[in-house]
Motif scaffolding. Sequence first.
Motif, PDB file in Angstrom:
ATOM      1  N   ARG A   2       0.857  -1.188   0.000  1.00  8.40           N
ATOM      2  CA  ARG A   2       0.000   0.000   0.000  1.00  8.40           C
ATOM      3  C   ARG A   2       0.889   1.233   0.000  1.00  8.40           C
ATOM      4  NH1 ARG A   2      -3.545   2.949   4.342  1.00  8.40           N
ATOM      5  NH2 ARG A   2      -4.789   4.203   2.931  1.00  8.40           N
ATOM      6  N   ALA A  20       9.211   6.282 -10.954  1.00  7.85           N
ATOM      7  CA  ALA A  20       8.092   5.335 -10.893  1.00  7.85           C
ATOM      8  C   ALA A  20       6.868   5.954 -11.563  1.00  7.85           C
ATOM      9  CB  ALA A  20       7.797   4.961  -9.442  1.00  7.85           C
ATOM     10  N   GLY A  22       4.681   4.808 -13.454  1.00 10.00           N
ATOM     11  CA  GLY A  22       3.460   4.015 -13.454  1.00 10.00           C
ATOM     12  C   GLY A  22       2.693   4.111 -12.149  1.00 10.00           C
ATOM     13  N   LEU A  23       3.353   4.649 -11.127  1.00  5.68           N
ATOM     14  CA  LEU A  23       2.725   4.759  -9.804  1.00  5.68           C
ATOM     15  C   LEU A  23       2.389   6.197  -9.429  1.00  5.68           C
ATOM     16  CD1 LEU A  23       5.095   2.355  -7.837  1.00  5.68           C
ATOM     17  CD2 LEU A  23       2.847   1.828  -8.810  1.00  5.68           C
ATOM     18  N   GLU A  36      -1.613   4.495  -8.338  1.00  7.81           N
ATOM     19  CA  GLU A  36      -1.920   3.117  -7.952  1.00  7.81           C
ATOM     20  C   GLU A  36      -1.647   2.934  -6.464  1.00  7.81           C
ATOM     21  OE1 GLU A  36      -3.421  -0.408  -8.226  1.00  7.81           O
ATOM     22  OE2 GLU A  36      -3.138   0.651 -10.117  1.00  7.81           O
ATOM     23  N   GLU A  37      -2.706   2.871  -5.659  1.00  7.77           N
ATOM     24  CA  GLU A  37      -2.549   2.740  -4.208  1.00  7.77           C
ATOM     25  C   GLU A  37      -2.075   1.353  -3.791  1.00  7.77           C
ATOM     26  OE1 GLU A  37      -5.129   3.246  -0.081  1.00  7.77           O
ATOM     27  OE2 GLU A  37      -6.089   3.664  -2.006  1.00  7.77           O
ATOM     28  N   HIS A  38      -2.518   0.326  -4.520  1.00  9.53           N
ATOM     29  CA  HIS A  38      -2.178  -1.059  -4.188  1.00  9.53           C
ATOM     30  C   HIS A  38      -1.535  -1.754  -5.396  1.00  9.53           C
ATOM     31  CE1 HIS A  38      -4.313  -0.970  -0.359  1.00  9.53           C
ATOM     32  NE2 HIS A  38      -5.286  -0.342  -0.980  1.00  9.53           N
ATOM     33  N   PRO A  39      -0.308  -1.362  -5.754  1.00  6.44           N
ATOM     34  CA  PRO A  39       0.341  -2.010  -6.899  1.00  6.44           C
ATOM     35  C   PRO A  39       0.826  -3.409  -6.539  1.00  6.44           C
ATOM     36  CG  PRO A  39       1.830  -0.453  -5.900  1.00  6.44           C
ATOM     37  CD  PRO A  39       0.516  -0.318  -5.181  1.00  6.44           C
ATOM     38  N   GLY A  40       1.214  -4.146  -7.550  1.00  5.52           N
ATOM     39  CA  GLY A  40       1.726  -5.495  -7.349  1.00  5.52           C
ATOM     40  C   GLY A  40       3.124  -5.495  -6.759  1.00  5.52           C
ATOM     41  N   ASP A  41       3.544  -6.660  -6.314  1.00  2.00           N
ATOM     42  CA  ASP A  41       4.853  -6.815  -5.683  1.00  2.00           C
ATOM     43  C   ASP A  41       6.006  -6.421  -6.595  1.00  2.00           C
ATOM     44  OD1 ASP A  41       3.623  -7.701  -3.377  1.00  2.00           O
ATOM     45  OD2 ASP A  41       3.906  -9.833  -3.846  1.00  2.00           O
ATOM     46  N   ASP A  43       6.279  -3.902  -8.332  1.00  4.52           N
ATOM     47  CA  ASP A  43       6.485  -2.454  -8.266  1.00  4.52           C
ATOM     48  C   ASP A  43       7.120  -1.994  -6.959  1.00  4.52           C
ATOM     49  OD1 ASP A  43       5.425  -1.675 -10.797  1.00  4.52           O
ATOM     50  OD2 ASP A  43       3.418  -2.080 -10.021  1.00  4.52           O
ATOM     51  N   ALA A  47       8.670   1.775  -6.056  1.00  2.00           N
ATOM     52  CA  ALA A  47       7.926   2.547  -5.063  1.00  2.00           C
ATOM     53  C   ALA A  47       8.840   2.950  -3.908  1.00  2.00           C
ATOM     54  CB  ALA A  47       6.742   1.743  -4.541  1.00  2.00           C
TER      55      ALA A  47
END
Length: 64
Positions: A2, A20, A22-23, A36-41, A43, A47
């Motif tokens: 998160r 970053a 994409g975030l 993106e508040e909950h990106p995948g691992d 990222d 982050a």
Amino acid sequence: MRITVNTDACVGAGQCALVAGGLFDQDDDGIVILLEEHPGDADLPSAQRAASLCPARAITVNPR
């Protein structure tokens, strides 16, 4: 994971959007926009790098 941002603390340096894209983005005043508040691992490294480069410490990354 998160990600949270403190837009009141943001100084508009833009490092987050550079490392970053994409975030994070920036609004017309240069203030951080969280994309993106909950990106995948996958990222997590970018982050964490964005958070570490933020001069205002406006980005928090919670891995879980």
